[in-house]
Design a protein around this motif. Structure first.
Motif, PDB file in Angstrom:
ATOM      1  N   SER A 126       0.813  -1.222   0.000  1.00 49.36           N
ATOM      2  CA  SER A 126       0.000   0.000   0.000  1.00 49.36           C
ATOM      3  C   SER A 126       0.844   1.268   0.000  1.00 49.36           C
ATOM      4  O   SER A 126       0.362   2.327  -0.402  1.00 49.36           O
ATOM      5  CB  SER A 126      -0.934   0.007   1.212  1.00 49.36           C
ATOM      6  N   PRO A 131       2.330  -0.386  -8.735  1.00 49.11           N
ATOM      7  CA  PRO A 131       0.937  -0.713  -9.062  1.00 49.11           C
ATOM      8  C   PRO A 131       0.338  -1.699  -8.061  1.00 49.11           C
ATOM      9  O   PRO A 131       0.978  -2.684  -7.680  1.00 49.11           O
ATOM     10  CB  PRO A 131       1.047  -1.339 -10.461  1.00 49.11           C
ATOM     11  N   THR A 132      -0.881  -1.437  -7.634  1.00 48.58           N
ATOM     12  CA  THR A 132      -1.554  -2.286  -6.654  1.00 48.58           C
ATOM     13  C   THR A 132      -2.780  -2.995  -7.208  1.00 48.58           C
ATOM     14  O   THR A 132      -3.434  -3.758  -6.492  1.00 48.58           O
ATOM     15  CB  THR A 132      -2.000  -1.435  -5.444  1.00 48.58           C
ATOM     16  N   ASP A 133      -3.103  -2.742  -8.486  1.00 48.23           N
ATOM     17  CA  ASP A 133      -4.306  -3.342  -9.064  1.00 48.23           C
ATOM     18  C   ASP A 133      -4.131  -4.828  -9.331  1.00 48.23           C
ATOM     19  O   ASP A 133      -5.112  -5.569  -9.435  1.00 48.23           O
ATOM     20  CB  ASP A 133      -4.710  -2.616 -10.349  1.00 48.23           C
ATOM     21  N   SER A 134      -2.883  -5.271  -9.447  1.00 52.64           N
ATOM     22  CA  SER A 134      -2.604  -6.686  -9.680  1.00 52.64           C
ATOM     23  C   SER A 134      -1.240  -7.006  -9.080  1.00 52.64           C
ATOM     24  O   SER A 134      -0.253  -6.319  -9.360  1.00 52.64           O
ATOM     25  CB  SER A 134      -2.608  -6.988 -11.181  1.00 52.64           C
ATOM     26  N   SER A 160       2.369  -8.324 -13.182  1.00 54.08           N
ATOM     27  CA  SER A 160       1.882  -7.855 -11.880  1.00 54.08           C
ATOM     28  C   SER A 160       3.054  -7.480 -10.976  1.00 54.08           C
ATOM     29  O   SER A 160       4.176  -7.962 -11.158  1.00 54.08           O
ATOM     30  CB  SER A 160       1.056  -8.955 -11.201  1.00 54.08           C
ATOM     31  N   THR A 161       2.792  -6.640  -9.988  1.00 51.97           N
ATOM     32  CA  THR A 161       3.805  -6.317  -8.986  1.00 51.97           C
ATOM     33  C   THR A 161       4.146  -7.591  -8.215  1.00 51.97           C
ATOM     34  O   THR A 161       3.262  -8.350  -7.819  1.00 51.97           O
ATOM     35  CB  THR A 161       3.275  -5.247  -8.012  1.00 51.97           C
ATOM     36  N   HIS A 227       8.467  -4.070  -9.360  1.00 55.14           N
ATOM     37  CA  HIS A 227       7.592  -3.780 -10.509  1.00 55.14           C
ATOM     38  C   HIS A 227       7.587  -4.961 -11.466  1.00 55.14           C
ATOM     39  O   HIS A 227       8.624  -5.572 -11.747  1.00 55.14           O
ATOM     40  CB  HIS A 227       8.102  -2.537 -11.238  1.00 55.14           C
TER      41      HIS A 227
END
Length: 287
Positions: A126, A131-134, A160-161, A227
């Motif tokens: 957080s 990116p936190t969407d995936s 994805s992260t 990332h």
């Protein structure tokens, strides 16, 4: 009559990662109400229980005795006793013991209820700036370098992260191998989350490694957020030559370094870019 209605319930209770105030009212209530608390380390958990005046019976359930404990815990649940499973910090079963117990209890169709709370993976993500969407949680990777490289290579194309856990003793080795395997990606290292010496180091993997090398000692469990692979960017030869001319005119960067940089950015062969740079230099496009 369904005899399972008399079974107890297994609660998976998240506990603080460091700051004892990071526990929910519901978690405290459940820990006081259940008949048994199964803890990863009873000595460690006694501090939390004492702080909140929780006097529930405490037994151990850790990596080395979990399998042997399962039959006893199942018997207690079938006799109608409620059990709370806690780990040393955060959410049980997430890179912590408990998975085998939960699987066994689920097979017996006994209720399993999560009591949500702290998780280093989510807390760190957080604030990572990534990116936190995936995201893909990978936890602790193999210790042996060859298997570590293989594990990293298997997620090289993951967009994805990526989330990893690592000990302070091995975190520099992990980042060094990761940089050579995945490239110098943007990342965030979270250390001592919620504790007194809480720290977040953001930048490329090389920046984080440099920062760690400046420390005499690295303490505390580490969470590393990296990332994912960027979407492939295409560029035609004419655009590539124009861009290279501009970069060669503006900087004194070496041929190999520039080729490596462009190769990673546009997902084209380093050798291909290298040869174009040599051609441009030879043709005296750049003085």
């Amino acid at each position: 009559m369904d005899t399972q209605t008399s079974f107890g319930t297994l609660y998976i209770v998240a506990t603080p990662m460091g700051n004892l105030e990071d526990i929910t009212f519901r978690a405290i209530k459940i820990l006081k109400q259940v008949d048994i608390i199964a803890a990863e380390d009873t000595r460690h958990s006694k501090k939390l229980l004492s702080h909140y005046d929780i006097k529930t019976r405490l037994i151990s359930c850790h990596e080395h005795n979990e399998v042997n404990k399962i039959p006893h815990l199942l018997t207690h649940l079938k006799n109608g006793l409620d059990i709370a499973l806690i780990s040393d910090a955060g959410t049980p079963t997430i890179s912590d013991p408990g998975y085998k117990l939960v699987t066994a209890v689920a097979k017996e169709k006994i209720d399993i209820i999560p009591i949500p709370g702290c998780s280093a993976a989510i807390a760190g993500l957080s604030v990572s700036g990534l990116p936190t969407d995936s995201f893909l949680f990978l936890g602790f990777l193999p210790k042996k370098k060859q298997k570590l490289r293989q594990a990293l290579e298997s997620v090289n194309n993951e967009t994805s992260t990526l989330i990893f856990y690592e000990s302070p003793r091995r975190v520099k080795t992990l980042i060094d191998i990761m940089q050579n395997t995945l490239g110098d990606r943007k990342a965030c290292l979270a250390r001592e989350i919620t504790k007194l010496h809480e720290e977040y180091i953001r930048g490329n993997l090389s920046d984080i490694l440099e920062s760690l090398n400046e420390k005499e000692v690295i303490k505390g469990e580490c969470s590393l957020f990296v990332h994912g692979q960027m979407e492939e960017t295409t560029i035609d030869k004419e655009q590539l030559e124009k861009m290279l001319c501009e970069k060669l005119a503006a900087t004194d960067i070496g041929t190999s370094d520039l080729a490596r940089q462009i190769s990673k950015e546009f997902k084209v062969s380093k050798k291909y870019v290298y040869n174009i740079i040599l051609k441009l230099r030879t043709a005296n496009f750049i003085t």
